[in-house]
Design a protein around this motif. Structure first.
Motif, mmCIF file in Angstrom:
data_model
loop_
_atom_site.group_PDB
_atom_site.id
_atom_site.type_symbol
_atom_site.label_atom_id
_atom_site.label_comp_id
_atom_site.label_asym_id
_atom_site.label_seq_id
_atom_site.Cartn_x
_atom_site.Cartn_y
_atom_site.Cartn_z
ATOM 1 N N GLY A 1 -5.446 0.842 -5.612
ATOM 2 C CA GLY A 1 -4.220 0.575 -4.872
ATOM 3 C C GLY A 1 -3.588 1.876 -4.408
ATOM 4 O O GLY A 1 -3.923 2.965 -4.906
ATOM 5 N N TYR A 2 -2.646 1.760 -3.471
ATOM 6 C CA TYR A 2 -2.055 2.980 -2.911
ATOM 7 C C TYR A 2 -1.289 3.759 -3.971
ATOM 8 O O TYR A 2 -1.475 4.968 -4.126
ATOM 9 C CB TYR A 2 -1.133 2.629 -1.746
ATOM 10 C CG TYR A 2 -0.491 3.850 -1.114
ATOM 11 C CD1 TYR A 2 -1.224 4.655 -0.249
ATOM 12 C CD2 TYR A 2 0.826 4.204 -1.402
ATOM 13 C CE1 TYR A 2 -0.662 5.788 0.320
ATOM 14 C CE2 TYR A 2 1.404 5.336 -0.841
ATOM 15 C CZ TYR A 2 0.657 6.123 0.024
ATOM 16 O OH TYR A 2 1.218 7.241 0.579
ATOM 17 N N GLU A 3 -0.433 3.074 -4.706
ATOM 18 C CA GLU A 3 0.391 3.769 -5.698
ATOM 19 C C GLU A 3 -0.462 4.323 -6.830
ATOM 20 O O GLU A 3 -0.192 5.407 -7.356
ATOM 21 C CB GLU A 3 1.460 2.822 -6.257
ATOM 22 C CG GLU A 3 2.505 2.381 -5.234
ATOM 23 C CD GLU A 3 3.314 3.537 -4.679
ATOM 24 O OE1 GLU A 3 3.438 4.569 -5.380
ATOM 25 O OE2 GLU A 3 3.807 3.414 -3.539
ATOM 26 N N LEU B 1 -7.659 -2.512 2.089
ATOM 27 C CA LEU B 1 -6.467 -1.703 2.340
ATOM 28 C C LEU B 1 -5.451 -2.454 3.194
ATOM 29 O O LEU B 1 -4.243 -2.257 3.059
ATOM 30 C CB LEU B 1 -6.845 -0.384 3.033
ATOM 31 C CG LEU B 1 -7.822 0.526 2.294
ATOM 32 C CD1 LEU B 1 -7.948 1.865 3.014
ATOM 33 C CD2 LEU B 1 -7.395 0.743 0.854
ATOM 34 N N THR C 1 2.777 4.299 11.107
ATOM 35 C CA THR C 1 1.623 4.437 10.217
ATOM 36 C C THR C 1 0.370 3.888 10.886
ATOM 37 O O THR C 1 0.439 3.126 11.850
ATOM 38 C CB THR C 1 1.852 3.702 8.892
ATOM 39 O OG1 THR C 1 1.978 2.290 9.158
ATOM 40 C CG2 THR C 1 3.117 4.199 8.202
ATOM 41 N N GLN D 1 0.103 9.950 2.032
ATOM 42 C CA GLN D 1 0.322 9.118 3.223
ATOM 43 C C GLN D 1 -0.589 9.561 4.374
ATOM 44 O O GLN D 1 -1.211 8.729 5.053
ATOM 45 C CB GLN D 1 1.779 9.217 3.661
ATOM 46 C CG GLN D 1 2.078 8.616 5.033
ATOM 47 C CD GLN D 1 2.092 7.117 5.034
ATOM 48 O OE1 GLN D 1 2.979 6.519 4.463
ATOM 49 N NE2 GLN D 1 1.113 6.496 5.678
ATOM 50 N N PHE E 1 -4.130 8.473 3.614
ATOM 51 C CA PHE E 1 -4.292 7.036 3.807
ATOM 52 C C PHE E 1 -4.411 6.710 5.293
ATOM 53 O O PHE E 1 -5.274 5.931 5.708
ATOM 54 C CB PHE E 1 -3.103 6.299 3.197
ATOM 55 C CG PHE E 1 -3.232 4.803 3.226
ATOM 56 C CD1 PHE E 1 -3.919 4.131 2.227
ATOM 57 C CD2 PHE E 1 -2.663 4.060 4.246
ATOM 58 C CE1 PHE E 1 -4.049 2.750 2.247
ATOM 59 C CE2 PHE E 1 -2.784 2.684 4.281
ATOM 60 C CZ PHE E 1 -3.479 2.027 3.279
ATOM 61 N N ASP E 2 -3.543 7.316 6.109
ATOM 62 C CA ASP E 2 -3.608 7.080 7.551
ATOM 63 C C ASP E 2 -4.935 7.562 8.134
ATOM 64 O O ASP E 2 -5.507 6.919 9.028
ATOM 65 C CB ASP E 2 -2.450 7.788 8.257
ATOM 66 C CG ASP E 2 -1.133 7.037 8.110
ATOM 67 O OD1 ASP E 2 -1.147 5.915 7.546
ATOM 68 O OD2 ASP E 2 -0.097 7.557 8.554
ATOM 69 N N PHE F 1 -8.485 4.189 -2.902
ATOM 70 C CA PHE F 1 -7.352 3.353 -2.498
ATOM 71 C C PHE F 1 -7.661 1.871 -2.710
ATOM 72 O O PHE F 1 -6.807 1.105 -3.148
ATOM 73 C CB PHE F 1 -7.003 3.607 -1.030
ATOM 74 C CG PHE F 1 -6.266 4.880 -0.775
ATOM 75 C CD1 PHE F 1 -5.107 5.183 -1.454
ATOM 76 C CD2 PHE F 1 -6.726 5.788 0.184
ATOM 77 C CE1 PHE F 1 -4.410 6.372 -1.210
ATOM 78 C CE2 PHE F 1 -6.042 6.960 0.445
ATOM 79 C CZ PHE F 1 -4.884 7.263 -0.259
ATOM 80 N N LEU G 1 -1.666 1.688 9.650
ATOM 81 C CA LEU G 1 -1.718 0.233 9.503
ATOM 82 C C LEU G 1 -0.858 -0.453 10.563
ATOM 83 O O LEU G 1 -1.245 -1.489 11.104
ATOM 84 C CB LEU G 1 -1.248 -0.175 8.107
ATOM 85 C CG LEU G 1 -2.267 -0.083 6.973
ATOM 86 C CD1 LEU G 1 -1.653 -0.596 5.669
ATOM 87 C CD2 LEU G 1 -3.538 -0.847 7.287
ATOM 88 N N THR H 1 0.806 -0.863 0.187
ATOM 89 C CA THR H 1 0.259 0.087 1.148
ATOM 90 C C THR H 1 1.308 0.422 2.209
ATOM 91 O O THR H 1 2.097 -0.438 2.605
ATOM 92 C CB THR H 1 -0.991 -0.482 1.838
ATOM 93 O OG1 THR H 1 -0.694 -1.785 2.358
ATOM 94 C CG2 THR H 1 -2.134 -0.600 0.851
#
Length: 214
Positions: free
Chosen positions: A29-31, A115, A127, A57, A60-61, A25, A129, A121
């Motif tokens: 990057g996220y995408e 991140l 989420t 998702q 990432f969390d 990530f 974040l 993100t």
């Protein structure tokens, strides 16, 4: 989902997944992050991976939550009220110094920092974040209240505004440091901590000047 992963996944496998995903990530990057690369680098099968984590998702969390909890524990963040007293600014500088030292001791925590500031993100309601941001805001407000109580922080500005100003200063310096890691080797990194503390003091301390309206 994150809770499912924590119940089912063996601790060492979970640590490997979190560290591998954090690197992916932070780098892509996220995408641009590839679940296939993460799965391959972790040595998991796709069926095993999706048994533990059901989406990008959720992964990432999981990364943000796990690494954030580890960093907080390693840093031993004081309760805001513990900062109240004549050594308020010395304690703030000590906390910033420990944050630098701890974050540099583990590449995964450096990835975590990226991140937080990377574009794209997922940071919407619910989420990891968003939860981390809310926790940081609450801690900053508590620390400012402690500083006001002991006279180390001015009380002629709204506390939420002071918290936003503090977060903006720290974010700008943090983002710069993440973009220029080699410029912060050795003594230069510790000098940045002194600068951070001085900037915050100029914004928040009672003797900091406020421009008068004409």
């Amino acid at each position: 989902m994150q809770e499912r992963a924590s119940r089912v996944m063996a601790p060492e496998r979970r640590r490997r997944l979190v560290r591998t995903a954090a690197r992916e990530f932070a780098t892509a990057g996220y995408e641009g992050a590839s679940l296939n690369r993460i799965i391959r680098d972790c040595g998991l099968s796709k069926s095993s991976f999706y048994h533990y984590v059901d989406s990008k998702q959720a992964l990432f969390d999981l990364v943000v939550q796990d690494l954030g909890d580890q960093l907080t524990a390693a840093l031993q963040v004081p309760a805001p009220g513990e900062l109240a007293g004549p050594a308020f600014w010395e304690d703030v500088e000590d906390l910033l110094r420990r944050l630098l030292e701890v974050s540099r001791s583990n590449p995964a925590w450096t990835d975590l920092g990226r991140l937080f500031w990377a574009p794209g993100t997922p940071g919407g309601d619910g989420t990891a974040l968003a939860r981390a941001g809310a926790a940081l805001q609450a801690w900053l407000l508590g620390a400012l209240e402690a500083g006001r109580a002991c006279g180390a922080v001015r009380d002629d500005l709204p506390a939420p505004l002071q918290a936003d100003l503090t977060a903006a200063v720290l974010r700008a310096l943090d983002e710069w440091g993440l973009r220029h890691p080699h410029a912060l080797d050795g003594d230069e990194a510790h000098r940045l901590v002194v600068v951070q503390s001085a900037l915050l003091r100029r914004v928040l301390a009672p003797d900091a000047p406020v421009p008068q309206a004409r």
